[in-house]
Design a protein around this motif. Structure first.
Motif, mmCIF file in Angstrom:
data_model
loop_
_atom_site.group_PDB
_atom_site.id
_atom_site.type_symbol
_atom_site.label_atom_id
_atom_site.label_comp_id
_atom_site.label_asym_id
_atom_site.label_seq_id
_atom_site.Cartn_x
_atom_site.Cartn_y
_atom_site.Cartn_z
ATOM 1 N N ASP A 137 42.192 110.850 36.505
ATOM 2 C CA ASP A 137 43.608 110.583 36.827
ATOM 3 C C ASP A 137 44.126 111.315 38.055
ATOM 4 O O ASP A 137 45.336 111.345 38.291
ATOM 5 C CB ASP A 137 44.494 110.914 35.628
ATOM 6 C CG ASP A 137 44.450 112.399 35.241
ATOM 7 O OD1 ASP A 137 43.885 113.210 36.003
ATOM 8 O OD2 ASP A 137 44.980 112.737 34.162
ATOM 9 N N LEU A 138 43.238 111.913 38.859
ATOM 10 C CA LEU A 138 43.660 112.613 40.083
ATOM 11 C C LEU A 138 44.687 113.710 39.791
ATOM 12 O O LEU A 138 45.532 114.020 40.633
ATOM 13 C CB LEU A 138 44.249 111.615 41.096
ATOM 14 C CG LEU A 138 43.341 110.481 41.557
ATOM 15 C CD1 LEU A 138 44.116 109.507 42.450
ATOM 16 C CD2 LEU A 138 42.131 111.013 42.300
ATOM 17 N N ALA A 140 47.169 113.443 37.950
ATOM 18 C CA ALA A 140 48.501 112.815 37.978
ATOM 19 C C ALA A 140 48.836 112.116 36.666
ATOM 20 O O ALA A 140 49.809 111.357 36.618
ATOM 21 C CB ALA A 140 48.579 111.823 39.131
ATOM 22 N N GLY A 144 48.333 108.322 37.618
ATOM 23 C CA GLY A 144 47.063 108.457 38.332
ATOM 24 C C GLY A 144 45.990 107.550 37.757
ATOM 25 O O GLY A 144 45.204 106.945 38.503
ATOM 26 N N PHE A 147 46.764 103.977 38.798
ATOM 27 C CA PHE A 147 46.481 103.809 40.226
ATOM 28 C C PHE A 147 44.981 103.607 40.449
ATOM 29 O O PHE A 147 44.566 102.701 41.188
ATOM 30 C CB PHE A 147 46.979 105.014 41.012
ATOM 31 C CG PHE A 147 46.601 104.981 42.466
ATOM 32 C CD1 PHE A 147 47.317 104.193 43.359
ATOM 33 C CD2 PHE A 147 45.537 105.732 42.947
ATOM 34 C CE1 PHE A 147 46.965 104.152 44.708
ATOM 35 C CE2 PHE A 147 45.181 105.691 44.283
ATOM 36 C CZ PHE A 147 45.898 104.900 45.167
ATOM 37 N N THR A 214 40.846 103.210 32.360
ATOM 38 C CA THR A 214 42.153 103.662 32.859
ATOM 39 C C THR A 214 43.302 103.167 31.990
ATOM 40 O O THR A 214 44.418 103.661 32.106
ATOM 41 C CB THR A 214 42.386 103.201 34.314
ATOM 42 O OG1 THR A 214 42.426 101.766 34.365
ATOM 43 C CG2 THR A 214 41.292 103.719 35.231
#
Length: 377
Positions: A137-138, A140, A144, A147, A214
């Protein structure tokens, strides 16, 4: 295929690739250590090692496991207790200030045979944690994840458009041709096309399963709304529990209901995978595929009676099946090596794509400058 169609597909391939390539490179680079996270953990000394004992050594009760874990952190309450799919010698107990807390969590690894507290794994630090968060999720959270899911969809479109363009491009070349005697750009173009078609199936599988992963948080939330709410409906409006009953009795009740399955993980009352009045006992199968799938058994946290149990819906089954496919952790070391080789080839494909775009752009700029100079002259 006519020239106009080829140009449209080339435009789609170019821009979907350019938009997602940097993030795909990041995912490939962070994915490499995640393939070998157990092995890296052993090298770094962060992996919990259970002492050698007879395979049939008796296991202590879950009440004792929780007693040992809570003794390490007296002010915290249980959230989850889990075991590795292929190792039932250690219980990993996660504790926090409340069942719904997302910060301040502690984990205690308890020997399931002796009751010894083996370690307290760090949940939010270390090399593997950083790689995992960047990959998932970076750092985030849900935005994230979504994205990166969108970047994954662009990758799939780039792969499909690349397949469409590959046929016309290779019409006059033998498969595997790399014209290394010509210009550097032509050599990298041939290599880009060759490795792209070789990694095609693998990249589609990893890309598609990555997109599904995700959506994990959203799928779990929908399951809570769709099925969990029905499973706990009879308890709606009841006052919260002031004292929990025996966890071991709840586990015994779940095992009696599903004797052919084994323990996966336990969700304590009030957590995401249970209700304020239930232990969520999640059983798993014993075969290579079914060991990745769970069946929830809700057990009354006071009376230790099973109140409901259902097979997970298709969307959560798809999520659970996609996870081992994405990380390649279902076939032992040979599968990990295969996943690594394909990952490295994909890095070359992505990097060569960026190089080709940069060289083409530079060439076009040079031609434009010459035209301008000629016009001015």
């Amino acid at each position: 295929m006519n020239t106009a169609s080829l140009r449209r597909w080339a435009w789609i391939h170019k821009w979907t690739s350019l938009v997602c390539t940097i993030f795909m490179l990041l995912l490939c680079l962070t994915g490499l250590p995640l393939i070998f996270h157990h092995e890296i953990g052993h090298l770094l000394g962060t992996e919990v090692e259970a002492p050698e004992m007879a395979a049939d050594a008796p296991r202590i009760s879950m009440d004792k496991v929780m007693e040992v874990a809570k003794a390490r952190h007296p002010g915290l309450v249980g959230m989850f207790a889990s075991q590795e799919a292929d190792d039932d010698r250690v219980w990993f107990v996660t504790l926090s200030t409340s069942p719904t807390s997302e910060v301040g969590m502690k984990q205690v690894a308890v020997d399931a045979r002796t009751g010894e507290a083996l370690a307290e794994p760090k949940l939010d630090e270390g090399f593997i944690y950083i790689m995992f968060k960047l990959h998932v999720d970076l750092f985030a959270g849900l935005p994230g994840m979504l994205f990166l899911g969108f970047m994954g969809i662009l990758l799939i479109v780039a792969i499909i458009s690349g397949i469409v363009l590959y046929g016309p491009f290779m019409k006059k070349l033998k498969f595997g041709t790399v014209r290394d005697q010509r210009s550097s750009r032509l050599k990298w173009l041939d290599l880009h096309n060759l490795l792209g078609i070789v990694t095609l199936s693998w990249l589609l599988v990893v890309g598609a399963t990555g997109v599904i992963n995700t959506w994990a948080d959203l799928l779990v939330k929908y399951w809570q709304y769709d099925q969990m709410s029905e499973m706990v409906a009879p308890y709606k409006g009841k006052p919260p529990l002031t004292e929990l009953g025996s966890l071991q009795n709840a586990v015994d009740a779940a095992i009696a209901l599903e004797p052919s399955m084994k323990m996966g993980f336990i969700a304590f009352p009030g957590t995401t995978f249970s209700s304020p009045h239930h232990y969520g006992i999640f059983m798993r199968g014993t075969e290579p595929l079914t060991s990745r799938l769970f069946k929830p058994v809700l057990v009354d946290a006071q009376t230790s009676e099973v109140t409901d149990s259902r097979v997970l819906p298709w969307y959560l089954t798809a999520l659970l099946v996609s996870q081992p496919l994405h990380f390649g952790d279902y076939g032992g070391m040979p599968m990990k090596i295969i996943w690594t080789l394909f990952d490295l080839m994909t890095i070359v494909v992505l990097g060569s794509g960026l190089y080709l775009w940069f060289v083409r752009r530079k060439t076009n700029q040079s031609r434009m400058e010459k035209l301008i100079q000629a016009h001015q002259a």
